[in-house]
Design an enzyme around this catalytic site. Structure first.
Site, mmCIF file in Angstrom:
data_model
loop_
_atom_site.group_PDB
_atom_site.id
_atom_site.type_symbol
_atom_site.label_atom_id
_atom_site.label_comp_id
_atom_site.label_asym_id
_atom_site.label_seq_id
_atom_site.Cartn_x
_atom_site.Cartn_y
_atom_site.Cartn_z
ATOM 1 N N LYS A 1 0.762 -1.162 0.072
ATOM 2 C CA LYS A 1 -0.048 0.011 0.024
ATOM 3 C C LYS A 1 1.060 1.362 -0.033
ATOM 4 O O LYS A 1 2.112 1.313 0.730
ATOM 5 C CB LYS A 1 -1.023 -0.075 1.255
ATOM 6 C CG LYS A 1 -2.033 1.200 1.323
ATOM 7 C CD LYS A 1 -2.804 0.940 2.240
ATOM 8 C CE LYS A 1 -3.768 2.090 2.668
ATOM 9 N NZ LYS A 1 -4.971 1.916 3.745
ATOM 10 N N SER B 1 -9.716 1.821 2.817
ATOM 11 C CA SER B 1 -8.743 2.631 1.865
ATOM 12 C C SER B 1 -7.890 1.833 1.147
ATOM 13 O O SER B 1 -7.186 2.202 0.184
ATOM 14 C CB SER B 1 -7.920 3.613 2.577
ATOM 15 O OG SER B 1 -7.086 3.116 3.637
ATOM 16 N N SER C 1 -9.777 -0.718 7.122
ATOM 17 C CA SER C 1 -9.478 -0.306 5.861
ATOM 18 C C SER C 1 -8.484 -1.402 5.080
ATOM 19 O O SER C 1 -8.329 -1.386 3.949
ATOM 20 C CB SER C 1 -8.573 0.920 5.765
ATOM 21 O OG SER C 1 -9.303 2.065 5.855
#
Length: 486
Positions: free
Chosen positions: A79, A154, A178
């Site tokens: 990420k 996210s 997330s």
């Protein structure tokens, strides 16, 4: 069979026998990305040159008969809010579009030590603020099960890349769900560890008292391996817990006889889609058939979790994001006439609408005259939420419910309705406020063909039990074996 469909142990056996090379694994990753990335758009950037060089290095190491690391040769996506040395880390924000860190996050150092191979940086909601990956400053990511739907957020890119078979596993971050919510939307496994188990050093801060790094994988066994690699005390992280790390892999016994499961009535009632509730109920029957005791419990302050979170998280974000002023690093507005104008223009041009919204919410909650009414009150309610979990865990081993109240929604469906979007966090946010571990595992599909996720939460630092329950369920169902057709 795709290389990434094989068990980790089988891959390592083939590597040891010389039937497979790390270069083969890395080639398979980039080939799959070439086939699917135009549709899924999971990545912000690829690090192909370094990945292939690392693969060659590990192949040479293998040929010398050296001992393999825990994640030896496995292609991983990261990420883009996890700091990577000499590889641009953007947090999916224009403000950091040119930011190239000079050091690694501790989690990245531990992945390197376990000899995984980073393939690239994954798309996300800007500064991890969002639940659909529609808040990225660069592009949307699309759900591999249906490209008209969001992958969640996210960590949408992290979940989509694993679901699409682009990488063997990925790392995401979880502030209010997330990791778990996108894992549920994309039909993969997502684990949020106990706060403090995995170092936050090098994770770009959103809400410091809530953020945690964790793995997204195809199955529970892989999740245990990745957690084993990244969990450790870190002296440079003041919030890192100095606890003994158990053997998560040996905890996967499949035996849950006598285990006590609490099912919060607040997470199975109003607001939960009937199809989601049906799949969770069916999953609970599987656990009962394996010898677990399932009983209804109550978490009475759950209804306050979302408003509490959306005071505390934006307040911490307001403080953490004050550093992005165009002075020290990142993109700077070049049209400013003076210093204050430069601050204003840099933040106005560089930050997206959701980030601005949360900064304003947080600044308001922390302001003179409102701090006691909002921020202090939210901290008090957070204590009550934590106490609810403690009381249930006095009598139960795990707490189970849906990961999200619905399956994935269509792209654009909620982008102009932030309040409705925030309510998608109702099942995940309480876990972050309490700081406990939780995993999302696939437990079926809704009538629209989209995956449903089941959340299993446990006591602080008892990831071993959480993984054991998730693994036992997985071994007695077929949901985790389903793959999207891209």
């Amino acid at each position: 069979m795709s290389l990434f469909e094989k068990r980790l142990q089988d891959i390592h056996t083939e590597l040891e026998k010389g039937e497979l090379t790390v270069s083969d694994l890395v080639n398979a990753s980039f080939e799959r990305i070439a086939q699917t990335e135009e549709k899924v758009k999971a990545f912000i950037s690829l690090d192909e040159e370094n990945a292939r060089a690392r693969a060659k290095q590990l192949d040479e190491q293998q040929s010398r008969g050296e001992e393999q690391g825990l994640l030896f040769g496995l292609p991983a996506g990261i990420k883009d809010n996890i700091i990577t040395k000499n590889v641009i880390t953007t947090c999916a924000s224009k403000l950091l579009a040119n930011y190239k860190p000079v050091h690694n996050a501790t989690a990245m150092d531990r992945l390197h030590a376990s000899e995984a191979v980073m393939i690239g940086k994954l798309n996300m909601d800007e500064f991890a603020m969002g639940g659909s990956t529609e808040n990225s400053s660069f592009h949307n990511t699309y759900n591999p099960w249906n490209l008209d739907y969001v992958p969640g957020g996210s960590s949408g890119g992290s979940a989509a890349s694993v679901a699409a078979g682009q990488v063997y596993f990925s790392l995401g971050s979880d502030t209010g769900g997330s990791i778990r919510q996108p894992a549920a939307y994309c039909g993969v496994v997502g684990l949020k560890p106990t706060y403090g188990l995995v170092s936050r050093y090098g994770l770009v801060a959103f809400a410091s008292s809530l953020d945690q790094i964790g793995p997204i994988t195809k199955n529970v066994e892989d999740s245990a391996y990745v957690l084993q690699a990244i969990a450790a005390h870190d002296p440079v992280d003041s919030t890192s817990a100095d606890v003994e790390i158990p053997d998560y892999i040996s905890a996967l016994t499949g035996d849950i006889k006598g285990l006590r499961v609490g099912v919060p009535k607040e997470m199975m009632g109003e607001g939960i889609d009937p199809e989601v509730r049906e799949k969770i109920s069916a999953a609970l029957k599987v656990l009962e058939s394996l010898g677990a005791t399932v009983e209804e419990v109550t978490l009475p302050h759950t209804e306050y979790a979302v408003p509490t979170y959306y005071i505390l998280a934006p307040s911490e974000a307001s403080s953490n994001l004050a550093r992005y002023d165009g002075v020290r690093y990142g993109v700077r507005a070049d049209s400013a006439e003076n210093l204050l104008d430069m601050y204003h223009e840099t933040r106005s041009q560089g930050l997206g609408p959701e980030v601005k919204r949360r900064i304003m919410l947080g600044t308001y909650a922390l302001s003179s005259g409102y701090y006691d009414a909002y921020y202090r009150k939210a901290q008090q309610v957070r204590t009550l939420i934590k106490r609810d979990f403690d009381q249930v865990f006095a009598n139960y081993d795990v707490i189970i419910g849906p990961t999200a109240p619905t399956t994935a929604f269509k792209i654009g469906e909620k982008v102009n309705d932030p309040l409705t979007m925030y309510l998608e966090d109702i099942c995940t946010v309480p876990v972050n406020l309490a700081g406990i571990p939780a995993i999302s595992v696939p437990c079926g599909f809704a009538s629209n063909g989209m995956p449903v996720g089941m959340q299993i939460a446990g006591k602080s630092f008892d990831e071993a039990t959480v993984l054991r329950v998730a693994h036992a369920f997985e071994q007695n169902t077929e949901h985790h074996k389903a793959r999207p057709e891209l």
